[in-house]
Write a protein that holds these residues in place. Sequence first.
Motif, mmCIF file in Angstrom:
data_model
loop_
_atom_site.group_PDB
_atom_site.id
_atom_site.type_symbol
_atom_site.label_atom_id
_atom_site.label_comp_id
_atom_site.label_asym_id
_atom_site.label_seq_id
_atom_site.Cartn_x
_atom_site.Cartn_y
_atom_site.Cartn_z
ATOM 1 N N ARG A 74 -3.048 4.310 7.377
ATOM 2 C CA ARG A 74 -4.403 3.981 7.812
ATOM 3 C C ARG A 74 -4.652 2.469 7.817
ATOM 4 O O ARG A 74 -5.407 1.967 8.652
ATOM 5 N N HIS A 75 -3.996 1.744 6.899
ATOM 6 C CA HIS A 75 -4.345 0.337 6.725
ATOM 7 C C HIS A 75 -3.253 -0.655 7.126
ATOM 8 O O HIS A 75 -3.562 -1.831 7.345
ATOM 9 N N HIS A 76 -1.985 -0.220 7.214
ATOM 10 C CA HIS A 76 -0.930 -1.169 7.578
ATOM 11 C C HIS A 76 -1.159 -1.713 8.988
ATOM 12 O O HIS A 76 -1.428 -0.962 9.917
ATOM 13 N N ARG A 77 -1.070 -3.028 9.108
ATOM 14 C CA ARG A 77 -1.345 -3.739 10.354
ATOM 15 C C ARG A 77 -2.798 -3.567 10.798
ATOM 16 O O ARG A 77 -3.116 -3.679 11.973
ATOM 17 N N GLY A 78 -3.660 -3.281 9.842
ATOM 18 C CA GLY A 78 -5.079 -3.141 10.129
ATOM 19 C C GLY A 78 -5.834 -4.392 9.750
ATOM 20 O O GLY A 78 -5.765 -5.420 10.422
ATOM 21 N N ALA A 79 -6.546 -4.330 8.615
ATOM 22 C CA ALA A 79 -7.388 -5.454 8.196
ATOM 23 C C ALA A 79 -6.586 -6.730 7.984
ATOM 24 O O ALA A 79 -7.081 -7.835 8.262
ATOM 25 N N THR A 80 -5.349 -6.608 7.504
ATOM 26 C CA THR A 80 -4.546 -7.813 7.232
ATOM 27 C C THR A 80 -4.104 -8.527 8.503
ATOM 28 O O THR A 80 -3.641 -9.667 8.446
ATOM 29 N N HIS A 81 -4.234 -7.852 9.653
ATOM 30 C CA HIS A 81 -3.872 -8.458 10.944
ATOM 31 C C HIS A 81 -5.115 -8.770 11.789
ATOM 32 O O HIS A 81 -5.002 -9.106 12.958
ATOM 33 N N GLY A 93 2.044 -1.489 17.090
ATOM 34 C CA GLY A 93 0.838 -2.244 17.384
ATOM 35 C C GLY A 93 0.082 -2.703 16.149
ATOM 36 O O GLY A 93 0.554 -2.584 15.011
ATOM 37 N N THR A 94 -1.121 -3.248 16.365
ATOM 38 C CA THR A 94 -1.982 -3.724 15.290
ATOM 39 C C THR A 94 -3.439 -3.486 15.664
ATOM 40 O O THR A 94 -3.758 -3.179 16.807
ATOM 41 N N GLN A 95 -4.310 -3.684 14.687
ATOM 42 C CA GLN A 95 -5.756 -3.704 14.940
ATOM 43 C C GLN A 95 -6.205 -5.170 14.974
ATOM 44 O O GLN A 95 -7.110 -5.591 14.263
ATOM 45 N N ALA A 96 -5.578 -5.929 15.849
ATOM 46 C CA ALA A 96 -5.767 -7.376 15.879
ATOM 47 C C ALA A 96 -7.165 -7.796 16.308
ATOM 48 O O ALA A 96 -7.561 -8.937 16.058
ATOM 49 N N PHE A 97 -7.920 -6.899 16.951
ATOM 50 C CA PHE A 97 -9.246 -7.275 17.447
ATOM 51 C C PHE A 97 -10.369 -6.971 16.459
ATOM 52 O O PHE A 97 -11.545 -7.162 16.779
ATOM 53 N N ARG A 98 -10.017 -6.442 15.277
ATOM 54 C CA ARG A 98 -11.049 -6.246 14.267
ATOM 55 C C ARG A 98 -11.645 -7.597 13.894
ATOM 56 O O ARG A 98 -10.928 -8.597 13.853
ATOM 57 N N PRO A 99 -12.941 -7.680 13.648
ATOM 58 C CA PRO A 99 -13.926 -6.605 13.471
ATOM 59 C C PRO A 99 -14.634 -6.178 14.754
ATOM 60 O O PRO A 99 -15.553 -5.366 14.711
ATOM 61 N N PHE A 100 -14.219 -6.719 15.899
ATOM 62 C CA PHE A 100 -14.903 -6.396 17.153
ATOM 63 C C PHE A 100 -14.494 -5.029 17.691
ATOM 64 O O PHE A 100 -15.254 -4.381 18.405
ATOM 65 N N SER A 101 -13.291 -4.584 17.344
ATOM 66 C CA SER A 101 -12.818 -3.272 17.782
ATOM 67 C C SER A 101 -11.761 -2.783 16.808
ATOM 68 O O SER A 101 -10.908 -3.570 16.362
ATOM 69 N N LEU A 153 0.818 -1.218 0.000
ATOM 70 C CA LEU A 153 0.000 0.000 0.000
ATOM 71 C C LEU A 153 0.851 1.267 0.000
ATOM 72 O O LEU A 153 0.379 2.339 -0.386
ATOM 73 N N LYS A 154 2.106 1.132 0.427
ATOM 74 C CA LYS A 154 2.995 2.299 0.454
ATOM 75 C C LYS A 154 3.251 2.824 -0.958
ATOM 76 O O LYS A 154 3.607 3.990 -1.135
ATOM 77 N N LEU A 155 3.068 1.961 -1.952
ATOM 78 C CA LEU A 155 3.257 2.393 -3.333
ATOM 79 C C LEU A 155 2.183 3.392 -3.742
ATOM 80 O O LEU A 155 2.390 4.188 -4.658
ATOM 81 N N LYS A 156 1.036 3.347 -3.083
ATOM 82 C CA LYS A 156 -0.040 4.294 -3.396
ATOM 83 C C LYS A 156 0.259 5.637 -2.761
ATOM 84 O O LYS A 156 0.474 6.618 -3.446
ATOM 85 N N ASN A 157 0.273 5.705 -1.432
ATOM 86 C CA ASN A 157 0.701 6.905 -0.721
ATOM 87 C C ASN A 157 0.776 6.593 0.774
ATOM 88 O O ASN A 157 0.260 5.567 1.231
ATOM 89 N N ASN A 158 1.399 7.483 1.524
ATOM 90 C CA ASN A 158 1.581 7.260 2.960
ATOM 91 C C ASN A 158 0.266 7.227 3.720
ATOM 92 O O ASN A 158 0.131 6.492 4.702
ATOM 93 N N LEU A 173 -4.625 10.926 12.428
ATOM 94 C CA LEU A 173 -5.494 10.945 13.608
ATOM 95 C C LEU A 173 -6.092 9.571 13.899
ATOM 96 O O LEU A 173 -6.392 9.251 15.055
ATOM 97 N N SER A 174 -6.261 8.748 12.872
ATOM 98 C CA SER A 174 -6.799 7.408 13.088
ATOM 99 C C SER A 174 -5.773 6.489 13.736
ATOM 100 O O SER A 174 -6.120 5.461 14.311
ATOM 101 N N PHE A 175 -4.496 6.870 13.656
ATOM 102 C CA PHE A 175 -3.418 6.001 14.124
ATOM 103 C C PHE A 175 -2.769 6.491 15.413
ATOM 104 O O PHE A 175 -2.412 5.705 16.282
ATOM 105 N N SER A 176 -2.600 7.790 15.547
ATOM 106 C CA SER A 176 -1.799 8.337 16.646
ATOM 107 C C SER A 176 -2.654 8.679 17.868
ATOM 108 O O SER A 176 -3.560 9.508 17.780
#
Length: 326
Positions: free
Chosen positions: A60-67, A116-124, A50-55, A257-260
């Motif tokens: 917003r998505h690194h270590r998100g849905a894929t984790h 960190g990660t969003q490891a608890f998705r989709p619950f949180s 995703l870094k090839l698209k833009n930062n 803001l979604s990450f920090s």
Amino acid sequence: MDTGTHITMGVALGGLATLDPAVQSDPLLFNAVMVGTIAGSHAPDFDTILKLKNNAVYIRHHRGATHSIPAVIAWGILLAGIIHAVVPSVSFLHLWAWTALAVIIHVLVDIPNAYGTQAFRPFSNRWVAYGFINTFDPYIFGLHVAGIFAWLLGANPAYTWIIVYVVVFMYYIKRYIEKREIAKKIHEYYPDTVEIATSPTIKQNYWRVAITTPDKFYVGAVEHGHIEIIDEFNKVPLPDDELMHKAKEDKNIAAFLSFSPVYRWELSYYDDFTEVRFIDLRYRSDEYYPFVAVVQIDDNMRIMTSYTGWIFSEQKLQNKLGIDNI
């Protein structure tokens, strides 16, 4: 963890798989499992593309849905299915079990990092970042490299990796206890502490800390158990005005803001535009806060340019802002 450590963990799991009688007795299955554990140990980080698209998209998505929990399940099935299609004679159940374990361990070892990660998705959608293991920990990586060399020199892989992982597990406990001691001391100094963000460094006895109280942010370092406060900022809420609302519409600012969770903000006024800057306080390095988000808005409330990411000098940041990042 870093890519190198994830891959060595995949090799280690391939060695541990020899504890499975089915893997131990079938060289073809062993090779398939080794491919699966190495691929599974890296698979959740395929989102790095995703870094090839833009930062903004990457942050917003690194270590998100894929984790996430669904992704962990899907990765194991997908990878095992692909490998099994190439070597259909091997046991899918054993191949899937070890591949899935590799994916699970990848996510679990990312949780103790400061990122960190969003490891608890989709619950949180909450970022889970316990901050007691550095993204690259030379001790963990070194233990895995030592285990690989021992295996190449003829050591029993199962016994070798059992020993390595007992030591690694004890190391995790040690680092967690150290973090708890740091948090305890901080609460003694600042009893009204609301949140503590810890970031271990590559140096074993040196940690970065960002402390949040009801009205202050404190940025400091902990060395050999001694806490030194380096910076202090007033905790000022975001203004509820047109400029800030416009800034928050920008994709780079929204990603930040979604990450920090711990940041300060500042405004700079120029002849033709106003610059809104957000600064993450967790990653102070060499007297600089490298993780930022910046947006420049003209007098007609139009976004001119913006940027978010890790940057280590003001000149480089201004160069980035000179490029159309919208």
